[in-house]
Scaffold this active site. Structure first.
Site, PDB file in Angstrom:
ATOM      1  N   CYS A 123      -2.949   0.093   9.944  1.00 18.03           N
ATOM      2  CA  CYS A 123      -4.045  -0.689   9.352  1.00 18.03           C
ATOM      3  C   CYS A 123      -5.011  -1.272  10.371  1.00 18.03           C
ATOM      4  O   CYS A 123      -6.102  -1.683  10.007  1.00 18.03           O
ATOM      5  CB  CYS A 123      -3.505  -1.771   8.442  1.00 18.03           C
TER       6      CYS A 123
ATOM      7  N   HIS B 167       0.833  -1.215   0.000  1.00 14.50           N
ATOM      8  CA  HIS B 167       0.000   0.000   0.000  1.00 14.50           C
ATOM      9  C   HIS B 167       0.868   1.267   0.000  1.00 14.50           C
ATOM     10  O   HIS B 167       2.034   1.223   0.408  1.00 14.50           O
ATOM     11  CB  HIS B 167      -0.854   0.028   1.273  1.00 14.50           C
TER      12      HIS B 167
HETATM   13  C1  CIR Z   1      -4.116  -7.739   2.908  1.00 15.07           C
HETATM   14  O1  CIR Z   1      -3.319  -8.221   2.100  1.00 15.07           O
HETATM   15  O2  CIR Z   1      -5.095  -7.120   2.542  1.00 15.07           O
HETATM   16  C2  CIR Z   1      -3.868  -7.965   4.372  1.00 15.07           C
HETATM   17  N1  CIR Z   1      -3.246  -9.234   4.565  1.00 15.07           N
HETATM   18  C3  CIR Z   1      -2.997  -6.857   4.947  1.00 15.07           C
HETATM   19  C4  CIR Z   1      -3.660  -5.513   4.918  1.00 15.07           C
HETATM   20  C5  CIR Z   1      -2.888  -4.476   5.617  1.00 15.07           C
HETATM   21  N2  CIR Z   1      -3.566  -3.233   5.540  1.00 15.07           N
HETATM   22  C6  CIR Z   1      -2.997  -2.062   5.602  1.00 15.07           C
HETATM   23  O3  CIR Z   1      -1.794  -1.956   5.703  1.00 15.07           O
HETATM   24  N3  CIR Z   1      -3.770  -0.993   5.516  1.00 15.07           N
END
Ligand code: CIR
Length: 253
Positions: A247, A160
């Site tokens: 997150c 991201h």
């Molecule tokens: C994903 O791949 O969507 C999750 N395993 C990790 C998301 C992490 N989100 C973030 O950094 N905003």
């Protein structure tokens, strides 16, 4: 008072999406302990934390940041880029509805909140594997009337936009310039992560403090030398699911 929305870890957490890291065994209990530490740290920083119950069938649902973009005027419920994550938004919209005005992104737009960096009235959206140009167009259409302009920004080798750059304060960003072009942020004071800690660019400012993982001690030292009050919170087990400090919460200032 700052409100923070968090969600307990799903029992299926180990089935999370992974894009840029190898799957390694996740200790669910350890992840839960770390998550409790994170929630406690938010409370100690005087956040009013709304803890949502776990979503048993949504492995990544602890990463609530990806489900909404919260602005002072309005909250945009996203359409997360990974299909497994799209159903996460329903309960988040319900939780946010009593607190803020809500609008929804529409197909074919997809965007993860982790790709959205709000800097004043400019909103940067990472053109990652999760977020697309349609999302940028829709956000411009929805948010123009509030004075925001939304810009797409290229990144590489990370999940991201906020894996590569996050806000420390109104003037200052923490950045890994191996993953994003630092020239995009010329008007800001940039603090560069220590090159031996590529995942260190994700920090979460709450009030006068910065939540930050202790694993990135060299970058942490840099922040402290610059006068930031760093509050460390261990998220190493959550990092195995490609998560970091921003997150795990939705912050409503
Ligand atoms: C994903 O791949 O969507 C999750 N395993 C990790 C998301 C992490 N989100 C973030 O950094 N905003």
């Amino acid at each position: 008072m700052t409100v923070a929305i968090t969600r307990e870890i799903s029992p299926r957490f180990a089935e999370c999406e992974l894009t840029h890291i190898e799957r390694t065994p996740i200790d669910l209990e350890r992840a839960r302990i770390q998550h409790r530490g994170y929630v406690n740290a938010l409370r100690e920083l005087r956040c009013d934390v709304i803890e949502l119950p776990a979503e048993p069938d949504l492995p990544d649902s602890v990463f609530v940041e990806d489900t909404a973009i919260i602005l002072p005027e309005v909250a945009v419920i996203t359409r997360p880029g990974a299909d497994s994550r799209k159903p996460e938004t329903t309960s988040i919209a319900q939780a946010l509805a009593p607190l803020v005005k809500i609008i929804h992104m529409r197909e074919p737009a997809t965007v993860d909140g982790g790709d959205v960096l709000v800097l004043g009235n400019r909103i940067y959206v990472g053109l990652s594997t999760r977020s697309n140009q349609e999302a940028i167009d829709q956000l411009n259409e929805m948010l123009g009337k509030y004075g925001y302009s939304v810009l797409g920004i290229e990144l590489h080798d990370c999940l991201h936009l906020k894996s590569a750059v996050t806000r420390l304060d109104d003037q200052t960003l923490l950045i890994n310039e191996n993953w994003i072009d630092a020239n995009c942020f010329k008007n800001f004071d940039l603090i560069h992560i220590d090159p031996s800690e590529p995942y260190a660019a994700n920090c979460l400012p709450i009030g006068e403090s910065i939540l930050f993982p202790p694993a990135f001690s060299k970058t942490c030292e840099k922040l402290e030398k610059r006068g930031y009050n760093v509050v460390t919170v261990d998220v190493s087990e959550l990092a195995k699911a490609e998560g970091a400090v921003t997150c795990c919460s939705l912050i409503i200032p």
